[in-house]
Each structure stands twice: as structure tokens, then as C-alpha cells.
Motif scaffolding. Structure first.
Motif, PDB file in Angstrom:
ATOM      1  N   PRO A  17       0.846  -1.199   0.000  1.00  0.00           N
ATOM      2  CA  PRO A  17       0.000   0.000   0.000  1.00  0.00           C
ATOM      3  C   PRO A  17       0.877   1.243   0.000  1.00  0.00           C
ATOM      4  O   PRO A  17       2.066   1.174   0.280  1.00  0.00           O
ATOM      5  CB  PRO A  17      -0.772  -0.119   1.318  1.00  0.00           C
ATOM      6  N   LEU A  18       0.262   2.383  -0.345  1.00  0.00           N
ATOM      7  CA  LEU A  18       1.045   3.625  -0.420  1.00  0.00           C
ATOM      8  C   LEU A  18       1.599   4.013   0.941  1.00  0.00           C
ATOM      9  O   LEU A  18       0.900   3.943   1.952  1.00  0.00           O
ATOM     10  CB  LEU A  18       0.146   4.754  -0.937  1.00  0.00           C
ATOM     11  N   LEU A  19       2.865   4.399   0.952  1.00  0.00           N
ATOM     12  CA  LEU A  19       3.466   4.890   2.194  1.00  0.00           C
ATOM     13  C   LEU A  19       3.114   6.369   2.364  1.00  0.00           C
ATOM     14  O   LEU A  19       2.765   6.827   3.446  1.00  0.00           O
ATOM     15  CB  LEU A  19       4.985   4.697   2.138  1.00  0.00           C
ATOM     16  N   LEU A  20       3.199   7.112   1.258  1.00  0.00           N
ATOM     17  CA  LEU A  20       2.810   8.517   1.275  1.00  0.00           C
ATOM     18  C   LEU A  20       1.667   8.694   0.291  1.00  0.00           C
ATOM     19  O   LEU A  20       1.757   8.259  -0.853  1.00  0.00           O
ATOM     20  CB  LEU A  20       3.987   9.395   0.849  1.00  0.00           C
ATOM     21  N   GLU A  21       0.598   9.308   0.758  1.00  0.00           N
ATOM     22  CA  GLU A  21      -0.549   9.464  -0.118  1.00  0.00           C
ATOM     23  C   GLU A  21      -1.000  10.909  -0.129  1.00  0.00           C
ATOM     24  O   GLU A  21      -1.294  11.491   0.914  1.00  0.00           O
ATOM     25  CB  GLU A  21      -1.680   8.540   0.354  1.00  0.00           C
ATOM     26  N   ASN A  22      -1.039  11.473  -1.317  1.00  0.00           N
ATOM     27  CA  ASN A  22      -1.540  12.827  -1.507  1.00  0.00           C
ATOM     28  C   ASN A  22      -0.962  13.845  -0.521  1.00  0.00           C
ATOM     29  O   ASN A  22      -1.687  14.462   0.244  1.00  0.00           O
ATOM     30  CB  ASN A  22      -3.074  12.808  -1.408  1.00  0.00           C
ATOM     31  N   ILE A  23       0.333  14.002  -0.558  1.00  0.00           N
ATOM     32  CA  ILE A  23       0.997  14.971   0.310  1.00  0.00           C
ATOM     33  C   ILE A  23       1.113  16.307  -0.415  1.00  0.00           C
ATOM     34  O   ILE A  23       1.587  16.371  -1.542  1.00  0.00           O
ATOM     35  CB  ILE A  23       2.415  14.480   0.672  1.00  0.00           C
TER      36      ILE A  23
END
Ligand SMILES: Nc1ncnc2c1ncn2[C@@H]1O[C@H](COP(=O)(O)OP(=O)(O)OP(=O)(O)O)[C@@H](O)[C@H]1O
Ligand SMILES: [Mg+2]
Lengths: 222, 246
Positions: A17-23
Motif C-alpha cells: 500500500p502507499l506509504l505517502l498518499e496525496n501529500i
């Protein structure tokens, strides 16, 4: 202008899964953004994306309006000074003095002003008496200060500091705080990654928290 | 899945492949052997194509080697002649080709071996009565290399971030930088290995003559099958090869 991240998505491996999402965030010159979050929440990862070591899956980063994609690491280094979380990883010269002067050797600075600057930095970070020593034999705190001094020599407009206070004693911590405040007054921007809440509160005007792969931005003094 | 095989089976299999690669001395035999190795690799979860892409430079060097081999190897069938001087011969070219194919096969064997975690290897080697310390040193060495590479990579990133554009620099200057990095990097590696030795002893390495393992190792039917098939195939191929029957 400033250092700006839009819509950053990142993961190390495709299947995860994404570690960083929409930063999303931006740092203007003269302001300090504190990046907080528990261990493993992706703070170091985000900082590596910001200086182009890692490439985001989606989203873009601009420094003073220029897309990071079009800059070489050396060009990014001129804009953003980066302090690695582990100072050992960014020291590579044979003596303390060389380490600080390294960046200046490749610039068209006059050797007089260069020497002055090195002396100033060595003095400021309390490394004067260690000039001729091999960086790896320094104590942890000394190494941390040396790494800081080495990136300050470039005088970039932005800094990303990954836990700059680890290993510093009370006095050095205070001095660092003072130094960072001076940088802010000189109209430079700072992204400060830290677990030291108090330190963050003392210097930063904004804070951002990474939590289990999500984040929130609070604006205003906290 | 072949990846799950006991490390000892992998040692036998890759040992046989490597031995054949050393004995065979003609692309006619080496090429099928390499193809066979390449076919095996995906079953061990290795992707040969990716590897080739990653090792473009090494491959270039190997091709260079091949050319040098074919120039200097004496032979009777000239391919290129300048006046009375023979530049390359068919024998030389074949020899160079063999060398490259052989290296690739051995590389493939390395990949097969590296599909087991190093710790399992140590265990396998110890089960074959190799002294534990020795086995451990071997595996530590294998693990140390990527670590070193990673560290050197970080240093290069740090270097560039301090405003040094390696790609745009004249190579004399580049060389000077590499030279100045050499001493600190080596010292760093030595300091690190001392640290590892210390922390191993602090965690009771060698405190007792015997040790136990977290996972036990057991040869199963596929392991016996692999070992028997590869050994007998290897022996018969070598026999046939030297008898001139293939
Ligand atoms: N090179 C890598 N490959 C795969 N996963 C990685 C890699 N580097 C970090 N990770 C994983 O990504 C996650 C975030 O790591 P990161 O170093 O960004 O955390 P952090 O917020 O800086 O933590 P800390 O406060 O401990 O410094 C962790 O779960 C880590 O295991
Ligand atoms: Mg971190």
C-alpha cells in the motif's frame, strides 16, 4: 516560489500500500515547517523525495518554480541543503576542515572569502579544535555538527534537516536553535524533521504530521 | 517451487553447472548450457533480463575482453588480415566467445545460490561439517558487499548534493574526486567491520562450541531428486564429452 510539493504519492514496492498518499505543502523563504510523525511514518522517505534521491509515483516538486525532475542532484544541492538522518552517510573527506570547505572548492569563490567562511563555520559549530581530525573518529554530536556545517557552507536558500537535534547536548541544541532562527531571518526556508516537539514549537511557524500513511496540516503557531 | 529447495541442493546444482562450464571449451557446448541455466533461473525467482539490463557496463567490458582474446589467441584460420599480419582468427574468436559464455554461466550459478538467504547457507554448510566460524565468515562477506555498495552510493549522493556535478566534470577532475574518496571509504568499511565483530561477540557468538538454529534444515524428496539428477547428468555429460561422443 518556494519549495512546493503537490499531490505526492509514494511506495517502495509496487505491491505494497502507499506509504505517502496525496501529500501537499509548501515552504516559503523565511518560514520553517516542522514535519512530525511516529517512527516509520515516512518522514525520511518524504525528505528523500524532496531532494530527488527517490522519485515519487505521482505528483511533482518545484523549487523556486523549477520542476525537480529537470534538475541534476548538484543543481538541487545548490537550492536545498540536506542533512541526512545518519550523519555518517554524508561525511566523506579526510579531515574536518576539508569536509567543510569541500563544497566551496567547486565554486568560483575567492579563496580568501572561502577560508573566512570555513573559519566562521568551524568556529560557530565548535569544531575549531578538531580541524585536522578524521571525521569518523569524532563523537556522535560532533559529527552531527560537522555535517550541518558542511551543508551550511553552500548557503542554499532552503534546508531540509532530518532530525538535526539527535545527539546534541543541551547547550548545542540551544545554539542550533539560535542558528536556525538566524537562517530564517536571512530569509531562508527550513523543513525540520524531528521528534523533539519542544524544539519544533520553538522554531517553526507551521507543522505537518505524518500518521499511518495519512497526514494533516495545521497552520498557525502551535 | 525450486526456490524452496534446501541450500545444499542449490550448491550441488550450481556446482555441477559451473564444473561443466569450466570443462566445456567450445561455444557449441557452452551456449546450450547457458540457455539451460537461463531457463532455470525464473524458477529460482531470478529475472535474467533485468540482470542483463543492470549489468550493461560489465557486459561491455566482457565484450571487450572477448575481442582482446580473439586478437591475441594464436590460430590458423584468419578472419581479418592486414597485409601479412593476421589480426583475428576464428580460433581466437571462438575462444573469446567461450570465455564470455562461461562467465555468464557462473554468474547464473551465483544467482541460483543467492536465492537462499545467507543464514540458511551457513546452516547448510555447517550440516556438511564445515566449521561454523568459517561458514559464518563466508556468509557475512556475501552480505557485506551490498552494504558497502549502498554506503558508497549514499556518499556519492551526498557528494553531488554538495554541488559537484560528476556527469559534467572533465574526467581528470572526476578521477581526483574518486581518489580522494578512496581513503575515507575504506577506513569507513574497516571501522564498520570492527563494529560488526564486536557486536557479534557481545551477542555471544562463539561463546559455546555448538549452536542451535532458529529454523531446522531437512533434505526432502525434491532435494534428493535435484542432487541425484544434476550429479548423474553432470558426470555422464563430462564422460561423454571427453570420450568425444557428443
Ligand atoms: N529503501 C527502502 N526499501 C523499502 N522500504 C523502506 C526503505 N526505506 C524505508 N523503508 C520503509 O518505509 C517506511 C518509512 O521509513 P522512513 O525512514 O521514511 O521513516 P521515518 O518516518 O523517517 O522514521 P524514523 O522516525 O524512525 O526516522 C518504514 O516502514 C521503512 O521500513
Ligand atoms: Mg527518519
Amino acid at each position: 516560489m518556494g519549495l512546493k510539493a503537490t499531490n505526492i504519492h509514494f511506495r517502495y514496492e509496487k505491491k505494497q500500500p502507499l506509504l505517502l498518499e496525496n501529500i501537499n505543502f509548501s515552504i516559503e523563504r523565511g518560514e520553517c515547517l516542522a514535519l512530525l510523525g511516529p517512527n516509520g511514518s515516512g518522514k525520511t522517505t518524504l525528505s528523500k523525495i524532496l531532494i530527488g534521491i527517490l522519485k515519487p509515483e505521482q505528483g511533482e516538486i518545484t523549487v523556486n518554480g523549477k520542476n525537480l525532475k529537470n534538475l541534476s542532484l548538484a543543481q538541487i544541492g545548490e537550492q536545498v541543503g540536506y542533512l541526512f538522518q545518519n550523519p555518517n552517510r554524508q561525511l566523506f573527506c579526510s579531515t574536518v576542515e576539508e569536509e567543510v570547505s569541500f563544497a566551496l572548492q567547486f565554486r568560483e569563490t575567492k579563496s580568501e572569502t572561502g577560508k573566512e567562511k570555513v573559519d566562521h563555520l568551524l568556529g560557530f559549530f565548535g569544531l575549531d579544535h578538531l580541524r585536522g581530525k578524521f571525521p569518523f573518529t569524532l563523537s556522535q554530536g560532533e559529527r552531527q555538527r560537522l555535517a550541518l556545517a558542511a551543508i551550511m557552507a553552500l548557503e542554499p536558500p532552503f534546508f531540509i534537516l532530518d532530525e538535526p537535534t539527535t545527539g546534541l547536548d543541551v547547550r548545542r541544541r540551544k545554539e542550533l536553535l539560535y542558528y536556525l532562527q538566524k537562517l530564517l531571518q536571512e530569509n531562508r526556508g527550513i523543513l525540520l524533521i524531528t521528534h523533539d516537539q519542544k524544539f519544533a514549537e520553538e522554531i517553526s511557524s507551521k507543522k505537518m504530521e505524518l500518521k499511518d500513511q495519512s497526514f494533516s496540516e495545521g497552520v498557525g503557531r502551535c | 517451487m525450486l526456490k524452496e529447495l534446501d541450500p545444499r541442493s542449490k550448491v550441488v546444482l550450481s556446482g555441477v553447472l559451473a564444473t561443466l562450464a569450466v570443462f566445456f571449451n567450445h561455444p557449441f557446448y557452452l551456449l546450450p548450457l547457458l540457455l539451460f541455466t537461463l531457463v532455470l533461473l525464473p524458477f529460482f525467482d531470478c529475472r535474467p533480463l533485468q540482470l542483463i539490463l543492470r549489468m550493461r557496463r560489465l557486459i561491455m567490458i566482457l565484450l571487450g575482453l572477448m575481442i582482446i582474446q580473439s586478437v591475441f589467441y594464436p590460430g590458423d584460420t584468419p578472419l581479418i588480415e592486414i597485409g601479412t599480419w593476421t589480426l583475428a582468427t576464428l580460433e581466437g574468436l571462438l575462444q573469446g566467445l567461450s570465455l564470455v559464455l562461461r562467465l555468464f554461466i557462473i554468474l547464473g550459478c551465483g544467482l541460483i545460490l543467492s536465492s537462499s538467504p545467507p543464514a540458511r547457507f551457513v546452516q547448510g554448510l555447517v550440516a556438511w561439517a564445515l566449521p561454523y566460524e568459517l561458514a559464518y565468515m563466508v556468509s557475512l562477506g556475501i552480505r557485506f558487499l551490498p552494504l558497502l555498495r549502498e554506503e558508497a552510493g549514499d556518499v556519492f549522493t551526498a557528494l553531488q548534493l554538495r554541488g559537484v556535478d560528476l556527469k559534467r566534470m572533465p574526467w581528470v577532475k572526476q578521477l581526483r574526486i574518486y581518489r580522494s574518496l578512496f581513503f575515507p571509504l575504506v577506513t569507513m568499511a574497516i571501522l564498520r567491520s570492527k563494529q560488526i565483530a564486536l557486536s557479534m561477540e557481545a551477542r555471544a557468538f562463539r561463546a559455546f562450541p555448538r549452536r542451535t538454529f532458529l529454523h531446522s534444515l531437512q533434505l526432502k524428496t525434491p532435494d534428493y531428486a535435484t542432487m541425484i539428477i544434476s550429479l548423474s547428468a553432470g558426470v555422464s555429460l563430462i564422460f561423454l564429452y571427453f570420450r568425444g561422443l557428443i
